[in-house]
Design a protein around this motif. Structure first.
Motif, PDB file in Angstrom:
ATOM      1  N   PHE A 179       0.861  -1.183   0.000  1.00  0.00           N
ATOM      2  CA  PHE A 179       0.000   0.000   0.000  1.00  0.00           C
ATOM      3  C   PHE A 179       0.897   1.231   0.000  1.00  0.00           C
ATOM      4  N   TRP A 180       0.337   2.365  -0.343  1.00  0.00           N
ATOM      5  CA  TRP A 180       1.104   3.604  -0.275  1.00  0.00           C
ATOM      6  C   TRP A 180       0.241   4.706   0.323  1.00  0.00           C
ATOM      7  N   ASP A 181       0.920   5.709   0.865  1.00  0.00           N
ATOM      8  CA  ASP A 181       0.255   6.871   1.431  1.00  0.00           C
ATOM      9  C   ASP A 181       1.118   8.092   1.151  1.00  0.00           C
ATOM     10  N   GLU A 182       0.482   9.216   0.899  1.00  0.00           N
ATOM     11  CA  GLU A 182       1.239  10.435   0.614  1.00  0.00           C
ATOM     12  C   GLU A 182       2.172  10.799   1.762  1.00  0.00           C
ATOM     13  N   ASP A 183       1.738  10.564   2.999  1.00  0.00           N
ATOM     14  CA  ASP A 183       2.520  10.932   4.179  1.00  0.00           C
ATOM     15  C   ASP A 183       2.824   9.662   4.970  1.00  0.00           C
ATOM     16  N   LEU A 184       3.986   9.087   4.714  1.00  0.00           N
ATOM     17  CA  LEU A 184       4.353   7.803   5.316  1.00  0.00           C
ATOM     18  C   LEU A 184       4.464   7.886   6.836  1.00  0.00           C
ATOM     19  N   LEU A 185       5.022   8.958   7.351  1.00  0.00           N
ATOM     20  CA  LEU A 185       5.168   9.084   8.799  1.00  0.00           C
ATOM     21  C   LEU A 185       3.805   9.161   9.488  1.00  0.00           C
ATOM     22  N   ARG A 186       2.894   9.937   8.934  1.00  0.00           N
ATOM     23  CA  ARG A 186       1.539  10.020   9.505  1.00  0.00           C
ATOM     24  C   ARG A 186       0.869   8.652   9.493  1.00  0.00           C
ATOM     25  N   GLU A 187       1.007   7.906   8.385  1.00  0.00           N
ATOM     26  CA  GLU A 187       0.403   6.577   8.279  1.00  0.00           C
ATOM     27  C   GLU A 187       1.063   5.601   9.250  1.00  0.00           C
ATOM     28  N   TYR A 188       2.366   5.697   9.396  1.00  0.00           N
ATOM     29  CA  TYR A 188       3.077   4.836  10.356  1.00  0.00           C
ATOM     30  C   TYR A 188       2.537   5.069  11.768  1.00  0.00           C
ATOM     31  N   GLU A 189       2.412   6.318  12.143  1.00  0.00           N
ATOM     32  CA  GLU A 189       1.915   6.638  13.489  1.00  0.00           C
ATOM     33  C   GLU A 189       0.475   6.148  13.670  1.00  0.00           C
ATOM     34  N   ARG A 190      -0.356   6.278  12.660  1.00  0.00           N
ATOM     35  CA  ARG A 190      -1.741   5.802  12.743  1.00  0.00           C
ATOM     36  C   ARG A 190      -1.775   4.288  12.955  1.00  0.00           C
ATOM     37  N   VAL A 191      -1.009   3.561  12.151  1.00  0.00           N
ATOM     38  CA  VAL A 191      -0.983   2.098  12.262  1.00  0.00           C
ATOM     39  C   VAL A 191      -0.401   1.667  13.601  1.00  0.00           C
ATOM     40  N   ARG A 192       0.659   2.333  14.041  1.00  0.00           N
ATOM     41  CA  ARG A 192       1.275   1.989  15.333  1.00  0.00           C
ATOM     42  C   ARG A 192       0.274   2.143  16.471  1.00  0.00           C
ATOM     43  N   LYS A 193      -0.488   3.220  16.458  1.00  0.00           N
ATOM     44  CA  LYS A 193      -1.465   3.480  17.517  1.00  0.00           C
ATOM     45  C   LYS A 193      -2.642   2.504  17.495  1.00  0.00           C
ATOM     46  N   LYS A 197      10.102  -0.206  12.041  1.00  0.00           N
ATOM     47  CA  LYS A 197      10.212   1.244  11.932  1.00  0.00           C
ATOM     48  C   LYS A 197      10.279   1.567  10.439  1.00  0.00           C
ATOM     49  N   ILE A 198      10.252   2.839  10.109  1.00  0.00           N
ATOM     50  CA  ILE A 198      10.391   3.245   8.709  1.00  0.00           C
ATOM     51  C   ILE A 198      11.800   2.896   8.249  1.00  0.00           C
ATOM     52  N   LYS A 199      11.883   2.289   7.053  1.00  0.00           N
ATOM     53  CA  LYS A 199      13.159   1.864   6.498  1.00  0.00           C
ATOM     54  C   LYS A 199      13.368   2.512   5.134  1.00  0.00           C
ATOM     55  N   TYR A 200      14.563   2.296   4.592  1.00  0.00           N
ATOM     56  CA  TYR A 200      14.961   2.921   3.333  1.00  0.00           C
ATOM     57  C   TYR A 200      15.688   1.893   2.476  1.00  0.00           C
ATOM     58  N   VAL A 201      15.409   1.903   1.192  1.00  0.00           N
ATOM     59  CA  VAL A 201      16.186   1.130   0.235  1.00  0.00           C
ATOM     60  C   VAL A 201      16.314   1.990  -1.025  1.00  0.00           C
ATOM     61  N   CYS A 202      17.442   1.856  -1.701  1.00  0.00           N
ATOM     62  CA  CYS A 202      17.640   2.622  -2.929  1.00  0.00           C
ATOM     63  C   CYS A 202      18.422   1.769  -3.912  1.00  0.00           C
ATOM     64  N   ASN A 203      17.841   1.571  -5.101  1.00  0.00           N
ATOM     65  CA  ASN A 203      18.610   0.962  -6.187  1.00  0.00           C
ATOM     66  C   ASN A 203      18.626   1.905  -7.391  1.00  0.00           C
ATOM     67  N   VAL A 204      17.562   2.646  -7.614  1.00  0.00           N
ATOM     68  CA  VAL A 204      17.522   3.684  -8.640  1.00  0.00           C
ATOM     69  C   VAL A 204      17.092   5.000  -8.006  1.00  0.00           C
ATOM     70  N   SER A 205      16.090   4.915  -7.159  1.00  0.00           N
ATOM     71  CA  SER A 205      15.625   6.106  -6.449  1.00  0.00           C
ATOM     72  C   SER A 205      15.266   5.702  -5.021  1.00  0.00           C
ATOM     73  N   PRO A 206      15.264   6.661  -4.100  1.00  0.00           N
ATOM     74  CA  PRO A 206      14.959   6.353  -2.696  1.00  0.00           C
ATOM     75  C   PRO A 206      13.552   5.769  -2.528  1.00  0.00           C
ATOM     76  N   TYR A 207      13.433   4.825  -1.637  1.00  0.00           N
ATOM     77  CA  TYR A 207      12.170   4.137  -1.375  1.00  0.00           C
ATOM     78  C   TYR A 207      12.053   3.981   0.137  1.00  0.00           C
ATOM     79  N   TYR A 208      11.070   4.630   0.714  1.00  0.00           N
ATOM     80  CA  TYR A 208      10.848   4.566   2.159  1.00  0.00           C
ATOM     81  C   TYR A 208       9.610   3.721   2.425  1.00  0.00           C
ATOM     82  N   TYR A 209       9.669   2.907   3.477  1.00  0.00           N
ATOM     83  CA  TYR A 209       8.567   1.990   3.756  1.00  0.00           C
ATOM     84  C   TYR A 209       8.632   1.481   5.195  1.00  0.00           C
ATOM     85  N   PHE A 210       7.521   0.918   5.643  1.00  0.00           N
ATOM     86  CA  PHE A 210       7.511   0.122   6.871  1.00  0.00           C
ATOM     87  C   PHE A 210       6.709  -1.128   6.591  1.00  0.00           C
ATOM     88  N   GLN A 211       6.882  -2.123   7.440  1.00  0.00           N
ATOM     89  CA  GLN A 211       6.212  -3.399   7.245  1.00  0.00           C
ATOM     90  C   GLN A 211       5.514  -3.842   8.521  1.00  0.00           C
TER      91      GLN A 211
END
Length: 154
Positions: free
Chosen positions: A90-104, A113-127
């Motif tokens: 899934f995706w959300d415009e504001d990842l931090l806001r969505e992370y906090e909502r799901v955590r609560k 926690k929020i993580k980062y991977v980059c092979n062509v462009s930055p990709y931020y996510y949590f699981q």
């Protein structure tokens, strides 16, 4: 060919419905007794299949054609260990806001926690995982704090 839905065969139907209603922030769209529940949003359908319904309610389901244990034994499939080869993204415009909502919500035993991977462009996510151990990944817009991802993992 067109995608009809993605459905998950679940062990605890009601617990899974509660989990996905909270996560997706929508109620079940359609329900077929306690056998099948659909969540329709943004032109997508994610559904839950109660893996135990057919065995527990043989008078309510008619099956015809050749039986294949591999495909048709929903009870065993629901009880099988999860191999984590399937990810709902899934995706959300504001990842931090969505992370906090799901955590609560406190609905997941496993939440990164929020993580980062980059092979062509930055990709931020949590699981997180659902009640059956299915992996859910949420990505979206994120601005890291200074030094937040200075240490890499391998």
């Amino acid at each position: 060919m067109h995608l009809g839905s993605i459905y998950l065969i679940v062990n605890d139907f009601e617990k899974s419905i509660i989990f996905y209603e909270k996560l997706l922030q929508i109620p079940v769209t359609k329900r077929n007794m306690n056998r099948f529940a659909m969540f329709e949003f943004d032109g997508i359908c994610i559904a839950l299949m109660n893996g135990h319904f057919d065995v527990e309610n043989p008078d309510k389901v008619v099956h015809k054609g050749d039986y294949s244990e591999y495909f048709d034994d929903m009870n065993s499939i629901a009880l099988a260990p999860n191999s984590h080869k399937f990810v709902l993204n899934f995706w959300d415009e504001d990842l931090l806001r969505e992370y906090e909502r799901v955590r609560k919500l406190e609905i997941a035993d496993n939440l990164t926690k929020i993580k980062y991977v980059c092979n062509v462009s930055p990709y931020y996510y949590f699981q997180l995982t659902d009640p059956d151990g299915n992996v859910i990944e949420v990505t979206g817009g994120y601005t890291p704090r200074d030094g937040e991802f200075d240490i890499a993992f391998s």
